[in-house]
Motif scaffolding. Structure first.
Motif, short mmCIF file in Angstrom:
data_model
loop_
_atom_site.label_atom_id
_atom_site.label_comp_id
_atom_site.label_asym_id
_atom_site.label_seq_id
_atom_site.Cartn_x
_atom_site.Cartn_y
_atom_site.Cartn_z
N ALA A 167 -5.22 6.09 -2.91
CA ALA A 167 -5.77 5.78 -4.22
C ALA A 167 -4.91 4.72 -4.89
N THR A 168 -5.56 3.69 -5.42
CA THR A 168 -4.86 2.67 -6.18
C THR A 168 -5.40 2.71 -7.59
N ALA A 169 -4.60 3.24 -8.51
CA ALA A 169 -5.06 3.47 -9.89
C ALA A 169 -4.50 2.40 -10.82
N SER A 170 -5.35 1.95 -11.72
CA SER A 170 -4.94 1.00 -12.74
C SER A 170 -5.53 1.43 -14.07
N ASP A 171 -5.35 0.60 -15.09
CA ASP A 171 -5.82 0.92 -16.43
C ASP A 171 -7.24 0.37 -16.66
#
Length: 748
Positions: free
Chosen positions: A674-678
């Motif tokens: 998972a690559t999470a950002s805002d």
């Protein structure tokens, strides 16, 4: 001397008597029953109102056939039908009909196998009868050998009888179309569908084309007769209809469509077997050619068979072609197809295949339910059947519609079009066409930005396609080392996939004057993150190489987004993420330094390569890095080794439990897959790299929305960390590295 008596003289009359008796019994037993009706020809004579049709049967040479045993269905036109036919053709009587026309009328009226009215609406599938699923039957008529002029050369031609092929045991027989209440009811059709083709004609519930069946189920010894009030000649096939229209010259409606199809998707191939059959049949020694349509088409317009997935599937369905008129096609060719090509003959083959497939349907498209069908590209039909259709015909192998517009296919109005119809971008197009990317970016229902590298750019950076070996090749410009096949295509696929960004809200419409970070790829199948700043784009790879990507030239605005042309490619990096964290930590006054000091001295870090144990290149990760104050607090809380009273870290403990504490702490702050950002795209619970004491997976809760990003402990509701925006969203291999204001607790 006594004469011997000849007993044979006495026996012979008795044998003759017995033989006569046996013959009478035999003849009586096997005699034709009195109740059996006469064969078709004789029945037509008895009925009395088929005099003209009987004359044609004789002229066509079918009297003997129809006077014997057999199993036929005959759609017999009555004398009333012929009276109308004579008036229509301007002839006085049946004697004025020539032998060829007579044979056409008779053979096309003759259907293989005997069918009552209640059977004609049923489909004879290989698995058994399918009720109310048929509206066509195969007839005894076929065109066979045809003399044509092809490119100025006289040729004997036969039509392909399969889609993209030819089957020698099949004469390509034409089908007859009829309309029954049973079929219409089962398919939710109505008289509207009949009158759409035959305006002003009466739908009776049992029609043969625009004629009606006056009396059904007339029984004959060798079949069934249905009396019709219409003389029907074999209709043209879709291919023949277009050819006939083209022959009208200046009066043609579809000549541009026809020429494009014939010149680019038709071949004539000599066939020895068919030539030998022609010689045996005619005594002539001409070479015979089979007319083939390109196998990439949804169907062959000259094939009278349907799909032939089952022998009789032509009973239940047919083809449809929707041909744009010259007035509609000419501006489309000029403004769309030839936007970047100098002439039609320079277009790639796949453009012709796609264009025609956009106008072909592997079903009979009934007008009242046209919205339920899809074309050969699996698109919905974008025609208004009440406004755009200028011509409609039921032909021998399907339905033909003439249209005043071109199908607005995804391929010609999407960001995919920018590469697809421009010879400067053939490499990108080749890769798109061989992957799911084509379908993704040509979907006009979803909005995208496409960053498009030219062939010149890709080749200058080592990417090419070897036509001779049919494989991709990549040569590293720095080292000169080459890879080919899957290794090269996978590398280019990753670059080109990362050059596509889903922009449902037009997020990059003002890319030249704004800045930000955004995830590439489709919303359902994410790619990697990229950053932009006033028209300059960065990826993890370009940052590692010290490069930047510039937008050059004018944007190409399409129906589903915008294409930007670029001067560099969306490189990825092979650097381990540990090296990226190291680089962040070594910056003056870095808030990453305390975390990295624990990392570099831990058992999970390789100081030589920068790799982190359990982290694989090419896999998605999110790195949650507590800032220096958060690390100090973790020491005070006893979560990390050091002096709790002062919060001073101990980066190099020797006590094994302290060493394990560091490894657990680091692993728990790395999210896997998972690559999470805002940006609100990733929310919910996600696995970390840490395993608990039982070897089970551990998780962290992500809360993300535009402008916010929060990480929460699953086991401690009071433990959460907020990202520090100014120091977050750092790019790495398929990863983002965030700086947060707290550490996240985990309780066993």
């Amino acid at each position: 001397m006594k004469r011997k008596f000849n007993y044979y003289l006495l026996i012979l009359p008795l044998l003759a008597l017995f033989s006569s008796c046996s013959r009478d019994v035999f003849d009586e037993y096997y005699a034709r029953p009195d109740y059996l009706e006469n064969p078709i020809y004789q029945r037509l004579d008895e009925l009395g109102n088929f005099k003209n049709f009987r004359t044609l049967i004789e002229k066509a040479g079918y009297k003997d056939i129809l006077s014997k045993s057999g199993y036929w269905t005959m759609f017999a036109p009555n004398d009333e039908a012929f009276a109308a036919y004579f008036q229509e053709k301007g002839i006085s009587d049946v004697t004025k009909i020539d032998d060829v026309t007579a044979a056409k009328i008779v053979r096309y009226a003759l259907v293989y196998n005997a069918f009552r009215e209640d059977q004609l609406s049923d489909y004879q599938s290989s698995q058994g009868w399918v009720l109310d699923n048929a509206f066509r039957r195969r007839t005894a008529f076929y065109d066979g050998y045809q003399n044509k002029i092809v490119n100025g050369t006289p040729m004997v031609v036969v039509d392909a009888n399969r889609n993209g092929g030819y089957f020698f045991a099949d004469n390509n027989n034409k089908y007859v179309t009829y309309f029954t209440d049973e079929y219409f009811t089962a398919k939710n059709l109505s008289s509207f569908d009949f009158n759409y083709f035959y305006s002003g004609k009466e739908y009776t519930g049992f029609n043969l084309f625009d004629g009606s069946v006056k009396q059904a189920d007339i029984i004959a010894e060798n079949g069934i007769i249905h009396e019709v009030n219409k003389v029907v000649l074999p209709p043209l096939s879709i291919a023949q209809y277009l050819e006939e229209d083209n022959a009208k010259g200046a009066n043609s409606k579809y000549s541009e469509f026809y020429k494009m199809l014939e010149e680019h998707l038709v071949t004539y191939q000599f066939n020895e077997t068919v030539s030998a059959s022609y010689k045996n049949f005619t005594g002539k020694s001409d070479d015979v050619y089979i007319k083939f349509y390109n196998s990439g088409l949804a169907f062959s317009p000259n094939s009278e068979n349907y799909l032939k997935e089952m022998d009789n599937d032509g009973q239940s369905d047919a083809f449809t072609m929707i041909a744009p008129s010259n007035a509609a096609l000419e501006p489309f060719v000029r403004d769309v197809l030839l936007k970047h090509y100098p002439s039609v003959d320079k277009l790639p083959l796949y453009v012709f295949q796609d264009f025609f497939n956009a106008h072909m349907v592997q079903n009979a498209v009934w007008p009242s339910i046209a919205a339920s069908y899809t074309n050969g590209l699996d698109e919905d039909l974008r025609f208004d059947f009440n406004a755009n259709i200028i011509d409609k015909k039921i032909l021998s192998n399907g339905f033909f519609y003439g249209s005043d517009i071109v199908q607005k296919s995804n391929l010609f109005y999407s960001v995919y079009t920018s590469a697809y119809l421009d010879p400067a971008f053939t490499l990108a197009t080749r890769l798109y066409n061989s992957t799911e990317i084509k379908q993704m970016i040509s979907n006009i229902r979803n909005k995208y930005v496409l960053f498009l590298p030219s062939d010149t750019l890709l080749r200058s950076l080592g990417y090419n396609y070897d036509i001779n070996s049919s494989q991709w090749v990549y040569t590293n410009p720095a080292t000169g080392l080459s890879v080919s096949g899957g290794a090269a295509s996978s590398r280019l696929y990753r670059i080109l996939y990362n050059s596509i960004v889903a922009t449902p809200n037009g997020e990059l419409d003002n890319i030249r004057t704004t800045s930000g970070i955004i995830r590439s790829g489709d919303l359902d199948f994410p790619g990697e993150y990229l950053k932009w700043n006033n028209g300059k784009i960065s990826t993890a790879g370009t940052e590692a190489m010290g490069n930047v990507i510039n937008i050059v030239g004018a944007a190409d605005v399409q129906q589903n987004g915008v294409t930007y042309y670029i001067d560099n490619i969306f490189e990825f990096t092979d650097r381990p993420q540990g090296l990226e964290i190291k680089e962040l930590a070594e910056a003056p006054g870095s808030q990453f330094s305390s975390f990295f000091n624990y990392l570099k001295n831990s058992t999970v870090y390789n100081t030589t390569t920068g790799a982190i144990r359990g982290v694989s290149l090419g896999t998605s990760y999110t790195f949650i890095v507590p800032n220096n104050d958060a690390i100090t607090q973790a020491v005070r809380d006893g979560v990390l080794p050091g002096t709790p009273s002062t919060g001073v870290p101990n980066y190099t403990p020797t006590f094994l439990p302290d060493i394990d504490k560091i490894a657990d702490f680091i692993s728990y702050h790395i999210l896997v897959n998972a690559t999470a950002s805002d940006d609100g795209l990733v929310t919910g619970q996600f696995e970390t790299l840490r395993k608990d004491g039982l070897g089970e997976k551990t998780y962290i809760q992500i809360q993300s929305s535009p402008g916010t990003l929060v990480f929460k402990s699953i086991t401690d509701s009071d433990s959460s960390a907020n990202y520090i925006k100014a120091s977050s969203n750092n790019l790495a291999d398929r990863s983002l590295i965030h700086l947060v204001d707290n550490y996240i607790k985990f309780s066993e």
